[in-house]
Design an enzyme around this catalytic site. Structure first.
Site, PDB file in Angstrom:
ATOM      1  CG  MET A  24       0.761  23.964  -6.173  1.00 27.25           C
ATOM      2  SD  MET A  24       1.767  24.113  -4.611  1.00 27.25           S
ATOM      3  CE  MET A  24       1.688  22.294  -3.947  1.00 27.25           C
ATOM      4  CD  GLN A  76      -5.909  22.234 -11.995  1.00 24.77           C
ATOM      5  OE1 GLN A  76      -4.842  22.408 -12.387  1.00 24.77           O
ATOM      6  NE2 GLN A  76      -6.553  22.474 -10.933  1.00 24.77           N
ATOM      7  CB  CYS A 106      -4.557  28.712 -13.649  1.00 25.00           C
ATOM      8  SG  CYS A 106      -2.799  29.296 -14.168  1.00 25.00           S
ATOM      9  N   GLY A 242      -1.725  23.996  -0.642  1.00 24.90           N
ATOM     10  CA  GLY A 242      -0.877  24.352  -1.693  1.00 24.90           C
ATOM     11  C   GLY A 242       0.705  24.548  -1.133  1.00 24.90           C
TER      12      GLY A 242
END
Length: 342
Positions: A24, A76, A106, A242
């Site tokens: 995140m 990531q 995303c 998340g």
């Protein structure tokens, strides 16, 4: 290149992925991960997305900094150029990350302008080329994985998702994380893309039946360990959480090792976690860091409990002040104790 002093690997990264905390932006930095690791020794943690251009062209190696104590932790990456992603993956592998993950989910405008993130759902052939290059570049014991959506815009998920998964599997990917919502690249903000497109957990479960050789984790709309257990019982290999893991970490992580991973050790309490963070915080302050850089990730530790508002207010009003230290946390804990004793 600077390397972490200890390169540790979890015995089974696939097992750790039974429960993971999603990458995140602006949230899952190294301070957040240090907190989450104290709460669960087994869950797989992810970095914020780091763009391959920033590493390869910009030399921003500080973005790869992490502590070996965070393991198992995955890096990531964002990008769309196979050669550049391969170079970035090598950098991540050299730093000791247990997994390299490609962001195909995303939906932000900034990501779209760079032709990566969720927009890559429209070009599965390019994604296959990217992951193939990454896999070829890193050691065989470091998995390259993909986080994706079920589709974007007017795509039909039942058609595009199986094709996408088939292509990345055939390119060598063995594990994927699927956010069970479409991404609307036109008309919805990134925040709206996390809530408005309807969830389709059933489609993700169906993909596990269609691709039994893939390790599939579901992301999106999961807020409790009960949901995690239910989804695992339906045949999924993992669940990724998340915002719930960030805003109310105790409800997700404190008992996760016992319930999800079968650990015999009891979970600890929120006050115990706060006190266990003291050495980490003192080390951060001694290195010139600021208290609020860490405590901003701790605001939700007492979510839903008496004293939660006092905890948040004490930290919010004092952690940013010059010279703020452990005493702020001790004072905040006192307010919680007083509220719970009342």
């Amino acid at each position: 290149m600077r390397k972490n002093s200890v390169k540790t690997k979890t015995p089974s990264i696939s097992n750790a992925a039974r429960l993971s905390v999603a990458p995140m932006m602006d949230w899952t930095d190294r301070h957040c991960r240090a907190l989450h690791r104290l709460m669960s020794s087994r869950a797989l943690l992810y970095t914020e997305m780091v763009t391959a251009p920033a590493l390869v062209r910009g030399g921003a190696l500080h973005l790869l900094t992490f502590s070996p104590g965070e393991q198992p932790v995955a890096l990531q990456l964002g990008g769309s150029d196979p050669a550049e992603l391969a170079q970035a993956a090598v950098m991540g592998a050299g730093e000791g990350y247990s997994e390299i993950n490609l962001n195909c989910g995303c939906p932000s405008d900034r990501v779209q302008s760079g032709s990566f993130g969720a927009v890559l759902m429209e070009t599965p052939g390019r994604v296959a080329d990217c992951v193939a290059a990454m896999i070829a570049a890193v050691p065989a014991d470091i998995p390259v994985t993909v986080k994706c959506r079920i589709g974007v815009d007017d795509q039909e998920p039942e058609q595009v998702l199986p094709d996408f998964l088939r292509r990345v599997r055939d390119a060598g990917v063995g594990r994927v994380q699927i956010h069970a919502r479409k991404a609307w690249l036109q008309g919805l903000s990134p925040k709206e893309n996390r809530d408005i497109p309807p969830l389709d957990h059933d489609l993700v479960v169906a993909m596990k039946s269609e691709f039994p050789d893939l390790h599939i984790s579901l992301n999106g709309g999961v807020t409790t360990l009960e949901q995690v257990e239910s989804l695992l019982a339906r045949g999924l290999d993992g669940v990724m959480i998340g915002r719930a893991a960030y805003h109310d970490p105790c409800s997700i992580l404190l008992d996760a090792d016992r319930r999800i991973f079968g650990s015999p050790l009891p979970g600890r309490s929120a006050p115990e976690i706060v006190e266990e963070m003291y050495p980490y915080i003192e080390s951060h302050l001694a290195a010139g860091g600021r208290l609020n850089q860490v405590t901003r990730h701790m605001l939700g530790l007492f979510a839903g409990q008496p004293g939660a508002r006092h905890w948040r207010r004490t930290l919010s009003e004092n952690a940013h002040r010059p010279g703020a230290g452990i005493g702020v946390l001790q004072a905040a804990l006192e307010t919680v104790g007083e509220a719970q004793a009342a």
